[in-house]
Design an enzyme around this catalytic site. Structure first.
Site: not given
Ligand code: SAH
Length: 492
Positions: A248, A270, A384
């Site tokens: 991703d 995406k 998000m």
């Molecule tokens: N599966 C992922 C989440 C995917 S949704 C997980 O478990 O973390 C994507 C969202 O995750 C982003 O919009 C943000 O809100 C959050 N996110 C993912 N990585 C991040 C990071 N390094 N710092 C802050 N927010 C993060």
């Protein structure tokens, strides 16, 4: 200049050890173990060396060092406690172009003896080029604890069947899969349990099947929030074994660089606003295609695959296709962002529960139970949410959560460019705009987030909101829309 590492075959080759004390004894024993024809030159020997000499296992030159001793030697080890004598041995070796090791004196060595982790036939040699022997020893201790002692047996067993394995799996990729099975599966487990005969039988059985089919598989791996140090050991191993990696957008280059070099890397990331379902179908098709071709596929996702990662859908698709799968959890953004900004998600005094919520889909705001979300004594983690701060704040306040409730936005959590913005429910949209907070960012809401102001320890802690912050009743339209690049990113 780095040293050039070599593993020397010393079987029946003449090696001279000068010195007859404890150090000389240790070196002699190691040389004998490697099959060397050892000569020990010294006026006096330890009892063990004496015994070896009298039983004919080594030759003893009784007396003081003479350059003649070097005749026909392949290697020399100077192991006396007389620095001048050691230097003379080294000089004599140099003249005759015989590699010489002076114990504990790297300056005079033309070769060095590394620290060794021995799982013969596997050996791991560690060298600090004589500069940091303590560090080399530490590394050796670590490796000793990591590597099961049955590893040597496993390597020997694999070696004994090498020709048959090659004949059964002429294709390199399938052969590698077979070796993975051998190293990770029942054969290794039986050897760990000290059941070598059964282990060998299991291997023979597998090879006896004409062209055993090793199906491809998919491992769904959570890559964590970005810091490669937050990968699990299992994730790292899966990356090392992968033939194909479907990753991703949120997966960092640093993490991808840990994968096997010749793995095929395919970006399936995406952006919000794209046609998600089409992309999702495409991902399912790629998983199916590569697994059916017998490949080891890693589906690599940011954070954890089962937290807003569509992992459930991908597993359903794999089940429907009959493709074997494994799941390796990852550290989800809420856990990482909280830890990397010093915010305890639960706290005896402030929060008894945590909720992970997606603010991503516009329609999900309608389906969210705002009343429940506005309840006190809980921490909310919105994924998000960067583009929805205005609405989120307004809804929670409208449903009874105090406008002064502390919040924190954590941008690029766990990455070197992490920023933490402590704010409040009323001011968060304004403050985020002020500081240009971009996705990926996580929104934490609740009393515990106030702790970031004191406990933050990583990245940049952004300054307090300006006193000129407008009141909570301001209109959404009074703030500039976030630039296109700051749209929240879906990692799914
Ligand atoms: N599966 C992922 C989440 C995917 S949704 C997980 O478990 O973390 C994507 C969202 O995750 C982003 O919009 C943000 O809100 C959050 N996110 C993912 N990585 C991040 C990071 N390094 N710092 C802050 N927010 C993060």
């Amino acid at each position: 200049m780095p040293l050039f590492p070599i593993f020397a075959d010393l079987r029946e080759r003449a090696v001279l050890v000068v010195g007859g004390g404890d150090v000389a004894e240790r070196k002699t024993l190691a040389l004998l173990e490697a099959g060397a024809a050892v000569t020990v030159g010294a006026p006096a020997l330890t009892p063990v060396l004496r015994e070896l000499a009298s039983s004919g296992k080594l030759r003893h030159l009784d007396g003081h060092f003479e350059p003649d001793w070097l005749a026909d030697c392949w290697l020399i080890i100077a192991a006396t406690d007389d620095a001048a004598l050691n230097a003379a041995v080294a000089a004599a070796g140099e003249v005759r172009r015989i590699f010489t090791n002076v114990v504990d004196d790297p300056q005079r060595c033309s070769f060095q003896v590394p620290s060794v982790v021995n799982r013969a036939p596997i050996q791991i040699a560690i060298s600090s080029a004589g500069t940091a022997p303590v560090l080399a020893r530490r590394i050796r201790e670590r490796l000793e604890s990591l590597l099961d002692h049955s590893l040597g047996h496993l390597a020997a067993l694999a070696a004994s069947q090498r020709q048959r394995i090659r004949a059964s799996f002429p294709d390199l990729r399938r052969r590698r899969h077979f070796y993975d099975w051998l190293l990770d599966g029942p054969v290794a487990a039986l050897l760990r349990q000290a059941r070598p005969a059964e282990a060998e039988q299991a291997l023979q059985d597998a090879l006896a099947q004409a062209h055993p089919a090793l199906p491809g598989s998919v491992t769904l791996v959570g890559a964590g929030p970005g810091d490669p140090g937050l990968l699990t050991l299992k994730a790292l191993r899966a990356l090392n074994e992968a033939d194909v990696i479907l990753y991703d957008r949120l997966v960092s280059d640093d993490i991808l660089s840990l994968a096997r070099r010749d793995a095929t890397r395919i970006s399936v990331g995406k952006r919000l606003g794209g046609n998600h379902d089409a992309t999702q179908d495409n991902i399912h098709a790629l998983m199916r295609e590569h697994a059916r071709a017998g490949r080891k596929v890693v589906r690599l996702k940011g954070g954890d695959a089962f937290i807003f990662g569509r992992g459930g859908e991908e597993i359903s698709a794999l089940r429907a296709d009959g493709i074997p799968y494994e799941i390796v959890p990852g550290i989800t953004a809420a856990l990482a962002c909280a830890a990397y900004s010093g915010i305890p998600l639960t706290h005896r005094d402030h929060a008894q529960s945590v909720r992970l919520i997606t603010a991503h889909c516009a329609q999900s705001e309608d389906t969210l139970d705002w009343q429940a979300l506005a309840a006190e004594r809980q921490t909310l983690a919105f994924y998000m949410g960067v583009g929805q701060l205005e609405t989120l704040g307004a809804q929670l306040i409208a449903h009874g959560r105090s406008a002064a409730t502390p919040c924190a936005l954590i941008e690029n959590g766990s990455l070197p460019n992490q920023r933490v913005l402590p704010t409040t429910l009323a001011n968060m949209a304004h403050d985020a705009g002020l500081h240009g907070i971009h996705a990926p960012a996580l929104l934490l809401i609740g009393e515990v987030t106030a702790m970031a102001r004191e406990h933050a320890w990583f990245g940049e802690l952004l300054s307090q909101p300006s006193p000129a912050s407008p009141p909570a009743t301001r209109q959404a339209t009074s703030y500039p829309a976030p630039p296109a690049a700051s749209l929240p990113v879906c990692a799914i």
